[in-house]
Design an enzyme around this catalytic site. Sequence first.
Site, PDB file in Angstrom:
ATOM      1  CG  ASP A  73      -1.942   1.035   1.296  1.00 33.25           C
ATOM      2  OD1 ASP A  73      -2.827   0.986   0.443  1.00 33.25           O
ATOM      3  OD2 ASP A  73      -1.890   1.912   2.186  1.00 33.25           O
TER       4      ASP A  73
ATOM      5  CD  GLU B 105      -2.175   2.186  -3.635  1.00 32.47           C
ATOM      6  OE1 GLU B 105      -3.323   2.600  -3.819  1.00 32.47           O
ATOM      7  OE2 GLU B 105      -1.561   2.392  -2.572  1.00 32.47           O
TER       8      GLU B 105
HETATM    9  C1  NOJ Z   1      -4.558   2.835  -0.870  1.00 28.25           C
HETATM   10  C2  NOJ Z   1      -5.706   1.943  -0.545  1.00 28.25           C
HETATM   11  O1  NOJ Z   1      -6.064   1.235  -1.702  1.00 28.25           O
HETATM   12  C3  NOJ Z   1      -6.806   2.833  -0.041  1.00 28.25           C
HETATM   13  O2  NOJ Z   1      -8.012   2.126   0.105  1.00 28.25           O
HETATM   14  C4  NOJ Z   1      -6.374   3.467   1.256  1.00 28.25           C
HETATM   15  O3  NOJ Z   1      -7.351   4.400   1.653  1.00 28.25           O
HETATM   16  C5  NOJ Z   1      -5.046   4.201   1.100  1.00 28.25           C
HETATM   17  N1  NOJ Z   1      -4.090   3.442   0.353  1.00 28.25           N
HETATM   18  C6  NOJ Z   1      -4.440   4.507   2.453  1.00 28.25           C
HETATM   19  O4  NOJ Z   1      -3.971   3.355   3.060  1.00 28.25           O
END
Ligand code: NOJ
Length: 568
Positions: free
Chosen positions: A234, A294
């Site tokens: 993440d 991500e």
């Molecule tokens: C990306 C995640 O996909 C999202 O759902 C989240 O709110 C943010 N990162 C913060 O962790």
Amino acid sequence: MPAPDPAPLDAAGPDARSDARPGSRPDLGATWWRQAVVYQVYPRSFADSDGDGLGDIPGVTSRVGYLAELGVDAIWLSPFYPSALADGGYDVDDYRDVAPELGTLTDFDALVGAAHAVGIKIIVDIVPNHTSNRHAWFLEALASAPGSAARNRYVFRDGTGVDGSLPPSDWQSHFGGPAWTRLTDADGNPEQWYLHLFAPEQPDLNWDNREVHEEFLTTLRFWADRGVDGYRVDVAHALAKDLSDPLRSKPETPGELPLDGSDPLFDRNEVHEIYAEWRQVFDSYDPPRTAVAEAFSAPERRALYARPTELGQAFNFDLLKADFDAAEFREVVEFCLAQAAEAGSSSTWVLSNHDVVRHASRYGLPTGTDLDDWLMTDGLGTILDEEQGLRRARAAVLFMLALPGSAYLYQGEELGLQEVADLPAGALQDPIWLRTQHTKKGRDGARVPLPWTEEGATYGFGSGNAWLPQPAAWSRVAVDQQDGVGGSTLELYRDALRIRRELQTDETLDWIDAGRDDVVHLVRPGGWHCVTNFGTEPYALPAGEVRVASAELVDGQLPGESSAWFTA
Ligand code: NOJ
């Protein structure tokens, strides 16, 4: 970066790819992730085994057979850790446990066992940029003095202005409002500020602190030791920060990040040292664990995260952001394949996830629609053409699944689910809703619990209520309404995944001139063709055996807004 060697498809050899469905999958070897189909489960919305209104881990286990029959290679579980759900579980209280309302570690082990028994891998979500404000470390930091070791795990700063009442910098939170929150001490006196790039309940960790590194290395090993096959990382671009004093202003929007890694918060060069260290953990297992970043960076720098010496693969959201348009889709594919090749990785593809409006709805809206505004109208009015959205969604997924690389599916897209745009205000739980003073609804409309059966108060999701209300129309698209029904979206996905496994060989792709600007024709080795008609006029398919199509052909012609795979 050196050009990669052509990737072998799988160590077990092409014969091992022959379809072993239903029930078992061949072992795809250590490079399974390069062309995998990964199914994202948002655990609280997938299947509720105990009737408390929340999906849970045993619920996922109970549906492993469904996922095996669908034909996916891996399940990516969004966070299932203990959390107060200030951000849907991305506010983690404890990285090495299961939220009690979702099950236990024993339940998790059972899920891994059930998935592995049918050849499905498990990927867990690692959230390293921030903990929750209920994490033991943050509680300790709150109880400790400014400048203490406990505070140094996070980013605490004195305020600015004469009395420290102004935040330490102008940085903004992704969910709206300042990225700093001020503490008050036990006597109610104002104190230091702490950084949170997301909600105030998600304090950012200080990755300049060695203890933070060690903690996450331990967490990675914890899950690998329990048998997980990979990690989704993440906010992978934001861990390293330039926290020198004074803190620098941050004028750039994520889309305009510098190419030299000099932004104070995002995509800094030092972040790659973290992932190089993680790679050593991944590679200490047999088979090596995999990871996907991500990461939001300038597109040109995405490849850095995907290097084999780091996370190995990175998401790109380019296809997800593209309009349903032949030239845009082709351009995205060419760019992303080149990027992946530069990294020595394979590309990822995704049309929907838990953070965006479902693509069956996006494609049904006029080009250029502001999705936040559309949600604020409850999706009312006539601008959403659901049939067009679904038609295009079916075409787009066949296009995506024909590409070399890994395809990420989001739960419910195989049912053709639309965004739930009219959730009542009282039901909304996304912090975006609160933090924008109710001017943006946020992401709950993509997170509504799945319909499994036509009947039942929650359409088979569970025996109690569902934590977000499901639309009545979902009884018609529930799994049991599509199962075995020729032409249903569920059967389209099942066919496509089965045929993909049969036809997929190496990672190359060629383009064939379709003779029309609104038609894209690509071919994979072994004569696997995909034609997508982005226009509205029918298109005469070249000779070949049609294996699957997103719409019924009429006299050998591919209707507008549809795709077909054929072998020739
Ligand atoms: C990306 C995640 O996909 C999202 O759902 C989240 O709110 C943010 N990162 C913060 O962790």
